[in-house]
Design an enzyme around this catalytic site. Structure first.
Site, PDB file in Angstrom:
ATOM      1  CB  THR A 183      -7.400  10.836   5.580  1.00 50.48           C
ATOM      2  OG1 THR A 183      -8.368   9.805   5.377  1.00 50.48           O
ATOM      3  CG2 THR A 183      -6.007  10.265   5.503  1.00 50.48           C
ATOM      4  NE  ARG A 219     -13.984  -1.840  -0.368  1.00 50.05           N
ATOM      5  CZ  ARG A 219     -14.357  -3.104  -0.555  1.00 50.05           C
ATOM      6  NH1 ARG A 219     -13.776  -3.832  -1.466  1.00 50.05           N
ATOM      7  NH2 ARG A 219     -15.340  -3.625   0.158  1.00 50.05           N
ATOM      8  CD  GLU A 220     -15.565   7.807  -3.850  1.00 49.96           C
ATOM      9  OE1 GLU A 220     -16.000   7.821  -5.006  1.00 49.96           O
ATOM     10  OE2 GLU A 220     -14.910   8.737  -3.340  1.00 49.96           O
ATOM     11  CB  CYS A 228      -8.647   7.953  -0.933  1.00 53.87           C
ATOM     12  SG  CYS A 228     -10.315   8.372  -0.467  1.00 53.87           S
ATOM     13  CE  LYS A 247     -22.361  18.137  -0.343  1.00 54.38           C
ATOM     14  NZ  LYS A 247     -20.981  17.907   0.081  1.00 54.38           N
ATOM     15  N   GLY A 255      -4.796  -2.455 -14.170  1.00 54.46           N
ATOM     16  CA  GLY A 255      -5.631  -1.447 -14.818  1.00 54.46           C
ATOM     17  C   GLY A 255      -4.774  -0.303 -15.337  1.00 54.46           C
ATOM     18  CG  LEU A 303      -2.921  -9.382  -7.238  1.00 57.55           C
ATOM     19  CD1 LEU A 303      -2.014  -8.433  -6.482  1.00 57.55           C
ATOM     20  CD2 LEU A 303      -2.779 -10.787  -6.672  1.00 57.55           C
ATOM     21  NE  ARG A 317     -14.047  13.466  -5.115  1.00 55.40           N
ATOM     22  CZ  ARG A 317     -14.335  13.309  -3.820  1.00 55.40           C
ATOM     23  NH1 ARG A 317     -13.863  14.171  -2.934  1.00 55.40           N
ATOM     24  NH2 ARG A 317     -15.068  12.306  -3.409  1.00 55.40           N
TER      25      ARG A 317
HETATM   26  C1  UGA Z   1      -9.740   3.623  -1.077  1.00 56.36           C
HETATM   27  C2  UGA Z   1      -9.453   2.451  -0.120  1.00 56.36           C
HETATM   28  O1  UGA Z   1      -9.616   1.203  -0.807  1.00 56.36           O
HETATM   29  C3  UGA Z   1     -10.395   2.485   1.080  1.00 56.36           C
HETATM   30  O2  UGA Z   1     -10.059   1.451   1.997  1.00 56.36           O
HETATM   31  C4  UGA Z   1     -10.241   3.860   1.770  1.00 56.36           C
HETATM   32  O3  UGA Z   1     -11.134   3.963   2.874  1.00 56.36           O
HETATM   33  C5  UGA Z   1     -10.546   4.957   0.769  1.00 56.36           C
HETATM   34  O4  UGA Z   1      -9.642   4.849  -0.350  1.00 56.36           O
HETATM   35  C6  UGA Z   1     -10.364   6.277   1.470  1.00 56.36           C
HETATM   36  O5  UGA Z   1      -9.245   6.583   1.871  1.00 56.36           O
HETATM   37  O6  UGA Z   1     -11.367   6.941   1.756  1.00 56.36           O
HETATM   38  P1  UGA Z   1     -11.593   4.114  -2.960  1.00 56.36           P
HETATM   39  O7  UGA Z   1     -10.827   5.371  -3.235  1.00 56.36           O
HETATM   40  O8  UGA Z   1     -13.063   4.166  -2.847  1.00 56.36           O
HETATM   41  O9  UGA Z   1     -11.063   3.444  -1.585  1.00 56.36           O
HETATM   42  O10 UGA Z   1     -11.266   3.131  -4.159  1.00 56.36           O
HETATM   43  P2  UGA Z   1     -10.570   1.701  -4.365  1.00 56.36           P
HETATM   44  O11 UGA Z   1     -11.602   0.668  -4.546  1.00 56.36           O
HETATM   45  O12 UGA Z   1      -9.532   1.442  -3.366  1.00 56.36           O
HETATM   46  O13 UGA Z   1      -9.872   1.952  -5.792  1.00 56.36           O
HETATM   47  C7  UGA Z   1      -8.829   2.921  -5.940  1.00 56.36           C
HETATM   48  C8  UGA Z   1      -8.246   2.841  -7.344  1.00 56.36           C
HETATM   49  O14 UGA Z   1      -7.572   1.608  -7.536  1.00 56.36           O
HETATM   50  C9  UGA Z   1      -9.293   2.930  -8.456  1.00 56.36           C
HETATM   51  O15 UGA Z   1      -8.787   3.729  -9.502  1.00 56.36           O
HETATM   52  C10 UGA Z   1      -9.465   1.466  -8.887  1.00 56.36           C
HETATM   53  O16 UGA Z   1      -9.898   1.320 -10.221  1.00 56.36           O
HETATM   54  C11 UGA Z   1      -8.055   0.952  -8.707  1.00 56.36           C
HETATM   55  N1  UGA Z   1      -7.998  -0.524  -8.493  1.00 56.36           N
HETATM   56  C12 UGA Z   1      -8.517  -1.077  -7.376  1.00 56.36           C
HETATM   57  C13 UGA Z   1      -7.374  -1.324  -9.446  1.00 56.36           C
HETATM   58  O17 UGA Z   1      -6.875  -0.815 -10.479  1.00 56.36           O
HETATM   59  N2  UGA Z   1      -7.292  -2.670  -9.225  1.00 56.36           N
HETATM   60  C14 UGA Z   1      -7.814  -3.256  -8.127  1.00 56.36           C
HETATM   61  O18 UGA Z   1      -7.690  -4.507  -7.979  1.00 56.36           O
HETATM   62  C15 UGA Z   1      -8.449  -2.444  -7.173  1.00 56.36           C
END
Ligand code: UGA
Length: 426
Positions: free
Chosen positions: A123, A151-152, A257, A36, A250, A247, A325
């Site tokens: 975390t 967020r990723e 996370c 890496k 899905g 909101l 993941r």
């Molecule tokens: C999440 C949090 O949003 C971040 O604030 C946090 O820092 C991060 O975890 C972490 O703990 O490191 P992430 O896992 O990158 O971020 O992804 P999200 O964008 O939050 O999405 C999570 C899941 O929810 C995905 O499966 C996504 O498709 C779903 N989602 C998200 C929905 O189904 N609808 C939405 O409106 C938003």
């Protein structure tokens, strides 16, 4: 400009290294994984993230950022701050496994110069930073908590333009020093004790996961009652206290996370004899959401999945990442395989190993060849640009299930059955 070490070069560690160097600090990222480190030194990102490759090349060239797998290199750099960004995976009981973070903290404590601050970005359950503080015999180094909210897919932007920065510690002097690393970022800044900072991270993620489970449950009810799910969610979100972001219904929430953090929070609360029934319900509602999508696909495959070919678009846990993941798509694929389906999956970036019954196609169209049903499980925008004529021409049956609600209206007339999550099939 401060000298900063970052331990662990996964999603959070790599973004933190790049972000801090972009803020003008001198940064060394350390990871045990030599391959890496080698890849990052060659400016080849180990994760798929917008803008990362460009940022890496610039920062490596200007010598503001370097990477190593030798702890001595970090030691001779004499960092004033070290961020701990290692993983805290879920253990068999559902709690956070702290083995890696504990050993990383021990290793770093041995090499830090006097006065240095160890900042936990991983975390971790409430109380972990206090335990780490007590675990090494040094009163001349300090521990702070600085949870990450990126967020990723938008990681670098989220780092540079956060909604807030939270720093927790036992001393306001330590908190101020850590907060000063972010002086050039204009955002709300909150100083707390260690426990509050640790809990803020879990509370935020659990709240967001609960919101999504609620959204998915309402989408399901909208379908049953023939309400229009988009209008219902829009009408709900226009209340300023609710808001329209996060909101989108899905097939369930996933990623590296939410699943592990909700589980760890429930487990942590039990340890304090404190119940979190809403978070527990969100977790079971999410399991039900995966199964609901499988049942829909089964019904679209004329009621049975044995030997049916299901084309799947999207295996990443959400769009704009290669991360699979705890991906909802993989949970659904797994359940489909168990019911005897054959899967042909395609994702623009993410890859999963082929397995019995599961093959990866090299294009969206190729995945649909001979398929009984096409199911869209990740919201990659490019899927809505594919020609529906071409899709239908190659499929065995022109049946589509849009679990992310991304397909344009113009697709409908091309399919004998067009079903979007949250609405009855045509
Ligand atoms: C999440 C949090 O949003 C971040 O604030 C946090 O820092 C991060 O975890 C972490 O703990 O490191 P992430 O896992 O990158 O971020 O992804 P999200 O964008 O939050 O999405 C999570 C899941 O929810 C995905 O499966 C996504 O498709 C779903 N989602 C998200 C929905 O189904 N609808 C939405 O409106 C938003």
């Amino acid at each position: 400009m401060k000298r900063i070490g970052v331990i662990g070069l996964g999603y959070v560690g790599l973004t933190t290294s790049v972000g801090l160097a972009q803020l003008g600090h001198k940064v060394i990222g350390y990871d045990l994984d030599a391959s890496k480190v080698e890849s990052l030194l060659a400016a080849k990102p180990t994760i798929h993230e917008e803008g990362l490759e460009n940022a890496l090349s610039k920062l490596l060239e200007s010598h503001d950022l370097r990477f190593t797998n030798h702890i001595e290199e970090l030691q001779s750099f004499e960092p004033e701050f070290v961020f701990i960004c290692v993983g805290t995976p879920q253990d068999a009981s559902g709690a956070a496994d702290l083995t890696i973070i504990n050993s990383a903290a021990q290793e770093v404590a041995l090499i830090l110069p006097a006065g240095a601050i160890m900042i936990v970005k991983s975390t971790v359950p409430v109380g972990t930073c206090q335990k780490i503080t007590k675990s090494f015999n040094r009163s001349d180094i300090f521990v702070a908590s600085n949870p990450e909210f990126l967020r990723e897919g938008t990681a670098i932007k989220d780092f540079m333009e956060p909604d807030r920065i939270v720093v927790g510690s036992n001393s306001s002097e330590v908190s101020k020093k850590v907060m000063s690393l972010y002086d050039s970022i204009d955002s709300p800044k909150l100083e707390t004790n260690l426990e509050s900072a640790e809990l803020i991270k879990y509370a935020a993620n659990a709240y967001l996961a609960m919101r999504l489970s609620f959204t998915n449950d309402i989408a399901n009810l909208a379908e049953a009652t023939k309400a229009n799910v988009d209008q219902v969610l829009l009408g709900m979100g226009l209340d300023k206290r609710i808001g329209n972001s996060f909101l989108k219904p899905g097939p369930g929430w996933g990623g590296s996370c939410f699943p592990k953090d909700t589980s760890a929070l429930v487990s942590m609360a039990k340890g304090y004899d404190s119940a979190l029934p809403l978070v527990e319900s969100a977790i079971s509602s999410n399991e039900a959401a995966f199964k609901r999508s499988v049942d829909v696909i089964e019904s679209l495959a004329e009621g049975q999945l044995m030997n049916k070919t299901i084309a799947i678009w999207g295996v990443a846990f959400k769009a704009n990442t290669d991360d699979t993941r705890d991906s909802p798509a993989l949970r659904i694929i797994d359940l489909l395989l168990k019911r005897g389906a054959k899967i042909r999956a395609f994702d623009p970036i993410a890859r999963v190993p082929e397995a019995a019954g599961l093959s990866m196609a090299s294009s969206a169209i190729e995945a649909t060849k001979g398929a009984d049903v096409l199911a869209i499980l990740t919201e990659w925008p490019e899927f809505s640009m594919v020609s529906p004529e071409q899709v239908v021409a190659g499929m065995k049956n022109s049946v589509v299930y849009d679990a992310r609600r991304i397909l344009p209206e113009s697709w409908r007339p091309h399919f004998s059955v067009f079903k979007a999550l949250g609405e009855a099939s045509k």
